[in-house]
Scaffold this motif. Structure first.
Motif, PDB file in Angstrom:
ATOM      1  N   ARG A  16     -20.456 -36.248   7.076  1.00  0.00           N
ATOM      2  CA  ARG A  16     -21.346 -35.814   8.166  1.00  0.00           C
ATOM      3  C   ARG A  16     -20.252 -35.532   8.719  1.00  0.00           C
ATOM      4  NH1 ARG A  16     -26.843 -34.881   8.370  1.00  0.00           N
ATOM      5  NH2 ARG A  16     -26.638 -35.146   9.620  1.00  0.00           N
ATOM      6  N   LEU A  17     -20.468 -34.599  10.122  1.00  0.00           N
ATOM      7  CA  LEU A  17     -18.943 -34.404  11.027  1.00  0.00           C
ATOM      8  C   LEU A  17     -19.669 -32.981  12.184  1.00  0.00           C
ATOM      9  CD1 LEU A  17     -16.188 -34.355   9.475  1.00  0.00           C
ATOM     10  CD2 LEU A  17     -16.912 -36.174  11.032  1.00  0.00           C
ATOM     11  N   GLU A  18     -20.003 -33.506  12.831  1.00  0.00           N
ATOM     12  CA  GLU A  18     -20.824 -33.147  14.175  1.00  0.00           C
ATOM     13  C   GLU A  18     -19.081 -32.263  14.719  1.00  0.00           C
ATOM     14  OE1 GLU A  18     -21.892 -33.497  18.293  1.00  0.00           O
ATOM     15  OE2 GLU A  18     -24.076 -33.073  17.386  1.00  0.00           O
ATOM     16  N   VAL A  19     -18.883 -30.293  15.085  1.00  0.00           N
ATOM     17  CA  VAL A  19     -18.206 -29.784  14.770  1.00  0.00           C
ATOM     18  C   VAL A  19     -18.774 -29.219  15.620  1.00  0.00           C
ATOM     19  CG1 VAL A  19     -16.253 -28.275  13.928  1.00  0.00           C
ATOM     20  CG2 VAL A  19     -17.728 -29.849  12.342  1.00  0.00           C
ATOM     21  N   ALA A  66      -4.690 -36.547  19.411  1.00  0.00           N
ATOM     22  CA  ALA A  66      -5.168 -37.198  19.999  1.00  0.00           C
ATOM     23  C   ALA A  66      -5.896 -37.460  18.795  1.00  0.00           C
ATOM     24  CB  ALA A  66      -5.877 -36.986  20.843  1.00  0.00           C
ATOM     25  N   GLY A  67      -6.537 -38.098  17.890  1.00  0.00           N
ATOM     26  CA  GLY A  67      -6.957 -38.132  16.869  1.00  0.00           C
ATOM     27  C   GLY A  67      -8.154 -37.688  16.572  1.00  0.00           C
ATOM     28  N   LEU A  68      -8.681 -36.493  17.542  1.00  0.00           N
ATOM     29  CA  LEU A  68      -9.508 -35.794  16.626  1.00  0.00           C
ATOM     30  C   LEU A  68      -9.217 -34.890  15.165  1.00  0.00           C
ATOM     31  CD1 LEU A  68     -10.213 -33.389  20.204  1.00  0.00           C
ATOM     32  CD2 LEU A  68     -11.749 -35.056  19.119  1.00  0.00           C
ATOM     33  N   THR A  69     -10.668 -34.274  14.845  1.00  0.00           N
ATOM     34  CA  THR A  69     -10.229 -34.027  13.365  1.00  0.00           C
ATOM     35  C   THR A  69     -10.033 -32.795  13.256  1.00  0.00           C
ATOM     36  OG1 THR A  69     -11.308 -36.028  12.242  1.00  0.00           O
ATOM     37  CG2 THR A  69     -11.193 -33.651  10.983  1.00  0.00           C
ATOM     38  N   VAL A  70      -9.072 -32.005  12.860  1.00  0.00           N
ATOM     39  CA  VAL A  70      -8.871 -30.971  12.878  1.00  0.00           C
ATOM     40  C   VAL A  70      -9.716 -29.824  11.537  1.00  0.00           C
ATOM     41  CG1 VAL A  70      -7.472 -28.054  12.555  1.00  0.00           C
ATOM     42  CG2 VAL A  70      -6.936 -30.863  13.822  1.00  0.00           C
ATOM     43  N   VAL A 110     -12.773 -28.419  15.472  1.00  0.00           N
ATOM     44  CA  VAL A 110     -12.666 -29.616  15.811  1.00  0.00           C
ATOM     45  C   VAL A 110     -13.390 -30.923  15.738  1.00  0.00           C
ATOM     46  CG1 VAL A 110     -10.863 -29.395  16.918  1.00  0.00           C
ATOM     47  CG2 VAL A 110     -11.882 -29.678  18.153  1.00  0.00           C
ATOM     48  N   ALA A 111     -13.529 -31.677  15.341  1.00  0.00           N
ATOM     49  CA  ALA A 111     -14.133 -33.674  15.256  1.00  0.00           C
ATOM     50  C   ALA A 111     -14.265 -34.365  16.399  1.00  0.00           C
ATOM     51  CB  ALA A 111     -15.300 -33.473  13.827  1.00  0.00           C
ATOM     52  N   GLY A 112     -14.858 -34.507  17.111  1.00  0.00           N
ATOM     53  CA  GLY A 112     -14.226 -35.542  18.343  1.00  0.00           C
ATOM     54  C   GLY A 112     -14.841 -35.487  19.291  1.00  0.00           C
ATOM     55  N   ASP A 113     -14.054 -36.650  20.740  1.00  0.00           N
ATOM     56  CA  ASP A 113     -14.432 -36.220  21.641  1.00  0.00           C
ATOM     57  C   ASP A 113     -13.151 -35.448  22.274  1.00  0.00           C
ATOM     58  OD1 ASP A 113     -14.923 -36.124  24.660  1.00  0.00           O
ATOM     59  OD2 ASP A 113     -14.730 -38.768  24.558  1.00  0.00           O
ATOM     60  N   TRP A 114     -13.890 -34.100  21.868  1.00  0.00           N
ATOM     61  CA  TRP A 114     -12.814 -32.854  22.423  1.00  0.00           C
ATOM     62  C   TRP A 114     -12.408 -32.812  23.971  1.00  0.00           C
ATOM     63  CZ3 TRP A 114     -13.736 -29.364  25.377  1.00  0.00           C
ATOM     64  CH2 TRP A 114     -15.006 -28.794  25.875  1.00  0.00           C
ATOM     65  N   GLN A 115     -13.640 -33.394  25.017  1.00  0.00           N
ATOM     66  CA  GLN A 115     -13.121 -33.176  25.678  1.00  0.00           C
ATOM     67  C   GLN A 115     -12.431 -34.110  26.595  1.00  0.00           C
ATOM     68  OE1 GLN A 115     -17.525 -33.059  26.551  1.00  0.00           O
ATOM     69  NE2 GLN A 115     -17.393 -31.261  27.674  1.00  0.00           N
ATOM     70  N   GLN A 116     -12.284 -35.089  25.830  1.00  0.00           N
ATOM     71  CA  GLN A 116     -10.666 -35.876  26.469  1.00  0.00           C
ATOM     72  C   GLN A 116      -9.348 -35.655  25.897  1.00  0.00           C
ATOM     73  OE1 GLN A 116     -12.327 -39.100  27.839  1.00  0.00           O
ATOM     74  NE2 GLN A 116     -13.626 -38.550  27.609  1.00  0.00           N
ATOM     75  N   VAL A 117      -9.397 -34.373  25.781  1.00  0.00           N
ATOM     76  CA  VAL A 117      -8.568 -33.967  24.558  1.00  0.00           C
ATOM     77  C   VAL A 117      -8.147 -32.479  26.196  1.00  0.00           C
ATOM     78  CG1 VAL A 117      -6.892 -33.349  23.010  1.00  0.00           C
ATOM     79  CG2 VAL A 117      -8.365 -35.598  22.279  1.00  0.00           C
ATOM     80  N   PHE A 118      -8.869 -31.778  25.566  1.00  0.00           N
ATOM     81  CA  PHE A 118      -8.780 -30.305  26.534  1.00  0.00           C
ATOM     82  C   PHE A 118      -9.588 -30.559  27.230  1.00  0.00           C
ATOM     83  CE2 PHE A 118      -8.050 -29.592  21.979  1.00  0.00           C
ATOM     84  CZ  PHE A 118      -7.376 -30.032  21.777  1.00  0.00           C
ATOM     85  N   PRO A 119      -9.945 -30.249  28.590  1.00  0.00           N
ATOM     86  CA  PRO A 119     -10.227 -30.047  30.059  1.00  0.00           C
ATOM     87  C   PRO A 119     -10.976 -28.296  29.540  1.00  0.00           C
ATOM     88  CG  PRO A 119      -8.283 -28.463  30.333  1.00  0.00           C
ATOM     89  CD  PRO A 119      -8.087 -29.992  28.721  1.00  0.00           C
ATOM     90  N   GLU A 120     -12.558 -28.468  29.824  1.00  0.00           N
ATOM     91  CA  GLU A 120     -13.232 -27.582  29.635  1.00  0.00           C
ATOM     92  C   GLU A 120     -13.568 -26.230  30.561  1.00  0.00           C
ATOM     93  OE1 GLU A 120     -18.018 -27.014  28.562  1.00  0.00           O
ATOM     94  OE2 GLU A 120     -17.526 -28.994  28.901  1.00  0.00           O
TER      95      GLU A 120
END
Length: 276
Positions: free
Chosen positions: A58-61, A234-238, A249-259
């Motif tokens: 189960r992944l939150e995407v 960066a460790g996110l799942t595409v 993507v699944a994972g903490d994307w806000q640590q990778v891309f500015p919103e």
């Protein structure tokens, strides 16, 4: 086109507006297509989806939206003059155009191929941004270098559209700051119509550069791929990638891309659970 003409005043290079069109850039019919493959992505992680369907994961995407993809793609190496044919397999970074290549096998299952949704094997005609991306992937060890069989290229510049791009970026930024949706939509219409009519279009009688059209579109797809690669490293799942601006993507994307809404930022379109 008026804005583009104004942005070229005092430019270093005199670009060709109606150069002869190479056969590979001519449409097979009025509603048909030419031979150029732009690398438009249509991909999802099939093994991940199968595992989720079977209840194993189960992944939150988060579905991310890349802002003003075609506006960002105006920063691209474009041919200045008419395209000249060449045989041989050497890529000259000072030139730009289209290339007949045999791509290397793509064996990375958790990243999309830079060739996008292509399923056919064998040789194909690609543009400058796609070739540069494939060469970069080869340097990263993701695939073998493509073999270049022939090309149609010209001396190139990355600055032909730069003044126009910067002007549109500034007006767009001001419109967003003022919550002026009318101006923002007008800017979007301007760069979108420039890209869609700069090739073979009766709506644009000021220029005919189908090579520019394909190259700009391919640059937008290459930019999206680079964001997928950044997420991956960066460790996110595409999970999925499609069109010019959609990246799941699944994972903490806000640590990778500015919103946000700037060109260097992304927006979250929706959140869903894979495997629910």
């Amino acid at each position: 086109m008026t804005l583009f003409a104004a942005s070229r005043v005092g430019g270093r290079y005199e670009h060709s507006e109606f150069p002869p069109t190479a056969d590979i850039l001519k449409k097979a019919s009025q509603k048909g297509a030419d031979q150029i493959w732009e690398g438009r992505p249509k991909w999802r992680a099939e093994e991940l989806h199968r595992a989720a369907h079977r209840g194993h994961i189960r992944l939150e995407v988060t579905a991310l939206d890349v802002n003003a993809a075609f506006l960002a793609a105006l920063k691209v190496w474009l041919p200045i003059g008419r395209l000249v044919h060449s045989d041989g397999g050497v890529h000259d970074p000072r030139r730009s155009g289209v290339y007949l290549v045999s791509p290397g096998v793509w064996g990375v299952v958790d990243l999309p191929s830079p060739l996008g949704g292509r399923r056919e094997l064998g040789r194909l005609w690609i543009t400058e941004p796609t070739l540069r991306l494939l060469l970069r992937c080869a340097r990263l060890g993701l695939c073998d270098e493509p073999v270049i069989h022939e090309s149609w290229t010209s001396g190139a510049s990355e600055g032909l559209l730069e003044k126009m791009r910067r002007a549109l970026v500034e007006v767009r930024k001001e419109a967003i700051a003022n919550s002026d949706d009318v101006v923002n939509e007008y800017v979007k219409s301007m760069y979108s119509k420039f890209v869609s009519t700069v090739g073979e279009s009766t709506a644009n009688r000021d220029i005919r550069r189908p090579d520019w059209m394909h190259i700009i579109r391919s640059q937008a797809f290459a930019n999206l791929w680079l964001k997928a690669y950044k997420a991956h490293t960066a460790g996110l799942t595409v999970v999925e990638m499609s069109g010019t601006d959609e990246l799941h993507v699944a994972g903490d994307w806000q640590q990778v891309f500015p919103e946000g809404r700037d060109l260097t930022q992304v927006k979250a379109k929706s959140i869903y659970t894979l495997g629910e």
